[in-house]
Design an enzyme around this catalytic site. Structure first.
Site, PDB file in Angstrom:
ATOM      1  N   SER A  29       0.720  -1.113   0.039  1.00 40.71           N
ATOM      2  CA  SER A  29       0.047   0.179   0.037  1.00 40.71           C
ATOM      3  C   SER A  29       0.919   1.307   0.148  1.00 40.71           C
ATOM      4  CB  SER A  29      -0.912   0.103   1.198  1.00 40.71           C
ATOM      5  OG  SER A  29      -0.170   0.070   2.406  1.00 40.71           O
ATOM      6  N   HIS A  40      -3.700  -3.823  -5.047  1.00 40.95           N
ATOM      7  CA  HIS A  40      -4.018  -3.317  -3.806  1.00 40.95           C
ATOM      8  C   HIS A  40      -5.155  -3.738  -3.232  1.00 40.95           C
ATOM      9  CE1 HIS A  40      -4.099   0.320  -0.633  1.00 40.95           C
ATOM     10  NE2 HIS A  40      -3.830  -0.703  -0.099  1.00 40.95           N
ATOM     11  N   GLU A  83      -7.184  -1.732  -6.296  1.00 40.28           N
ATOM     12  CA  GLU A  83      -6.349  -1.089  -7.064  1.00 40.28           C
ATOM     13  C   GLU A  83      -5.517  -1.733  -7.972  1.00 40.28           C
ATOM     14  OE1 GLU A  83      -6.028   3.525  -5.017  1.00 40.28           O
ATOM     15  OE2 GLU A  83      -4.923   1.886  -3.923  1.00 40.28           O
ATOM     16  N   ASN A 110      -5.283   6.636  -1.164  1.00 36.48           N
ATOM     17  CA  ASN A 110      -4.619   7.158  -0.032  1.00 36.48           C
ATOM     18  C   ASN A 110      -4.135   8.662  -0.556  1.00 36.48           C
ATOM     19  OD1 ASN A 110      -4.869   5.310   1.613  1.00 36.48           O
ATOM     20  ND2 ASN A 110      -3.161   4.063   1.263  1.00 36.48           N
TER      21      ASN A 110
END
Ligand SMILES: C/C=C/C(=O)SCCNC(=O)CCNC(=O)[C@H](O)C(C)(C)COP(=O)(O)OP(=O)(O)OC[C@H]1O[C@@H](n2cnc3c(N)ncnc32)[C@H](O)[C@@H]1OP(=O)(O)O
Length: 650
Positions: free
Chosen positions: A122, A143, A155, A194
């Site tokens: 990540s 991910h 992802e 993120n």
């Protein structure tokens, strides 16, 4: 390298992510080997999978037994044995680059050149991890979010050298396990999700550090007024204040003083009993809606929207991908690009420019793509274009629902799985818009279902209630009425929770078919409310007063068998028979006479509220009207010729 070539999967790591990925892979029917470095790690991971699968079986959330799924999982501590026959390897080891390099060096040796190599990192760049192999084109990021069994998003990340073939195979594989993939086309720090969440926690922390806000003000505003699943400080306490701190440090991003202080004091959040809130001697995250004050939420959202502009402008992701990412990965109430378009991008840009001018801080510097959109007049929904195009020459764009119109069947999917398809204002107006704008000549029958595997819909979106004016709250009904009055039969396909406004939407449909595991209820009374989308009236008409009052007054759920028994739904069927039963209904409705069905629906709907005499007049008028249609000629001719009629709706 393609989806077809993937039969066997190896997952490296049996920790939270590793065993979760193993579980979802096996649930999708793949043979999978889970490997960790010690027997005890592997055993713990396997036990966690077993526990979770047994719970899912108990709740009837899987179609086969836990034992059958487990029979597809092998475990080992031997890396070579784990990956030798694998077509896809997913590394889920601790986030240390050296360790990942060691693993990928071994993978190059033990796997064939056709094996797809994925990392679940990540925080590390995919390209850095891929440096360990001579064939970086087959290395990509997959991910998953924690916990993989619950979280729908994955992802799919390109490293610098990842081939399209490898990324596409990874993307299709994610779809094949029932998850939602989004492409991250450039290997940027934080990927998509993120990248957006950074300012959500960071900006309020700067504001509190500068005495421009309080923790409770920020949390109450973001959760209760802006609809986020929790406030930024509550979120920080839940994930660990040190986690965000290290991400910032590694990314060379400025650290808000309050975050630094908490980390230095060892107050890291729930895990240490104290963080932004006190969980040992206090009541934890005890903010209330009235704490909101005049917290400057636009400052936080403007920064997130600016990050979205970076992702879209740099070609990392499309607005749709960014929005899917934040909704499924973070539980945001709506996409951040969509939110920008609703606020108005000129307002967002102005906010950033003012803050940049006042503070000189880089984090407020508007991204050129945002400036470009505003310069071109693409300032959002009101202007007809922003991140999205709102041109009115076709249906949509819809953000909270999906639809498909094929062979006369309009299939509508409520698309807010992370919120159990709760009915947001947007979703309600999109339902209204779709059913009032679609060309009914093209439609013979419509269906409505929920996305994800938990709910048809769990009702109106409760998270939006605190900030909703009473007049808007009363605005639920128009969308439901449009469905109810839609001149074609509408069938609700219910699999899972069907509650509150969700039940009312189903009641506005003409027919309801549900899986046995579904449950129904009008829980509004528990919120101090009553059903506000037609529930009190339609329930009484459909069930009679006795049963309707039981549902509305007690607020309890009833199961699908009882719902069938009460006449609330047409059929309760086992999950494996669901599609076939729906298919049988649709075949009849699709081949039925469109005008006949339209008149039948109208007369039956309107007749309920008329006196019997008036209703009988309506019926005979309808009957008379139909007798002059081509469809009646066709129907009677087909009967005489002993063949199936072909109705054309004329
Ligand atoms: C005019 C109409 C008025 C109304 O309709 S008022 C609303 C009436 N509906 C309700 O009161 C139902 C509320 N939801 C529930 O009671 C529970 O949920 C369920 C029984 C459906 C499922 O419970 P569990 O299995 O424990 O799941 P979970 O963690 O509660 O829900 C998963 C995520 O879905 C979000 N969610 C569920 N229902 C709603 C809703 N109605 N509005 C907004 N969000 C909802 C949650 O918050 C959570 O989200 P996160 O994972 O981010 O915590």
């Amino acid at each position: 390298m393609s989806l077809e070539s993937i039969d066997r999967v190896a997952v490296l790591g049996a920790g939270n992510m590793g065993h979760g990925i193993t579980e979802v892979t096996a649930m999708a029917g793949y043979d999978v080997t889970m490997r960790d470095i010690k027997d005890e790690f592997v055993e713990d991971g396997y036990e966690s999978i077993k526990w979770s699968l047994e719970k899912l079986e108990e709740k009837e959330m899987i179609d086969e037994s836990a034992e059958e799924v487990l029979s597809r999982i092998d475990t080992t501590t031997d890396l070579e044995e784990a990956v030798a026959d694998a077509d896809l390897v997913i590394e889920a080891a601790p986030e240390e680059l050296d360790l990942k390099h060691e693993i990928f060096t071994d993978l190059e040796e033990y796997t064939s050149g056709d094996t797809l190599l994925a990392t679940n990192t990540s925080s590390l760049p995919i390209s850095d991890i891929a440096e360990a192999v001579d064939t970086p084109e087959r290395v990509l990021g997959l991910h998953f979010f924690n916990p993989p069994v619950k979280m729908d998003l994955v992802e799919v990340i390109y490293g610098e050298d990842t081939s399209d073939e490898a990324a596409e195979a990874g993307y299709e594989w994610v779809e094949s396990i029932g998850k939602t993939p989004i492409y991250v086309r450039k290997d940027v720090r934080g990927f998509v999700v993120n990248t957006i969440v950074g300012p959500f926690g960071g900006e309020p922390a700067f504001m509190v550090s500068n005495d421009e806000a309080t923790i409770r003000e920020a949390d109450a505003t973001m959760a209760h007024e802006r609809g986020y699943p929790m406030g930024p400080f509550e979120l920080g306490d839940l994930t660990g204040i040190d986690v965000g701190y290290h991400v910032r440090k590694e990314g060379d991003s400025p650290i808000p003083p309050i975050t630094e202080e908490k980390v230095e004091a060892g107050d890291l959040g729930q895990k240490t009993g104290k963080g932004f809130y006190d969980y040992e001697d206090g009541d934890g995250a005890d903010y209330e809606p009235e704490d909101a004050g005049d917290f400057d939420w636009l400052r936080v959202e403007a920064r997130m929207i600016n990050r979205a502009a970076f992702l879209v402008g740099e070609g990392v992701a499309t607005p749709e991908e960014v929005d899917t990412g934040v909704q499924l990965g973070l539980g945001f109430p709506e996409g951040i690009c969509r939110r920008g378009d609703k606020i108005g991008l000129e307002t967002v840009l102005e906010k950033l420019e003012t803050l940049y001018e006042e503070t000189g801080a880089d984090r407020f510097e508007p991204h050129p793509y945002l400036e470009e959109l505003v310069e071109e007049g693409k300032t959002g929904e009101e202007a007809g274009a922003g991140f999205y195009d709102y041109g009115d020459d076709e249906l949509g764009p819809y953000h909270d629902l999906n639809y498909e119109l094929e062979d006369g069947v309009l299939q509508v999917e409520l698309d807010r799985p992370s919120r159990m398809n709760a009915l947001s204002e947007d979703l309600l107006s999109e339902i209204d818009d779709l059913f009032s704008s679609v060309d009914t000549d093209e439609v013979r029958v419509a269906t409505i279902e929920g996305s994800g595997d938990r709910a048809f819909s769990a009702g109106a979106d409760i998270s939006g209630f605190a900030d909703t004016a009473p007049t808007d709250m009363m605005d639920v009904t128009p969308g439901f009425e449009t469905v109810n009055e839609f001149p074609r039969p509408v069938l609700a396909k219910i699999d899972g929770f069907c509650l509150g406004g969700g039940l009312e939407l189903a009641l506005a449909c003409d027919l309801r078919i549900a899986t046995e595991r579904s449950s129904f209820g009008a829980p509004e009374i528990g919120l101090g409310l009553i059903p506000g989308g037609g529930g009190t009236q339609r329930l009484t008409r459909i069930l009679g007063e006795t049963r309707a009052k039981e549902l509305v007054f007690r607020g309890n759920h009833i199961d699908a068998d009882r719902a069938e028994d009460w006449g609330l739904i047409n059929r309760s069927v086992e999950r494996e028979d669901f599609d076939d039963t729906v298919g049988e209904f649709l075949d009849d409705l699709r081949s039925g006479p469109p005008i006949g069905l339209k008149v039948a629906k109208k007369v039956m709907n309107e007749g309920q509220d008329a006196s019997l005499d008036a209703a009988l007049v309506m019926e005979s008028q309808g009957f008379g009207l139909l007798s002059s249609t081509d469809d009646v000629l066709e129907g009677t001719a087909a009967f005489a010729e002993d063949r199936e009629p072909e109705f054309e709706g004329k």
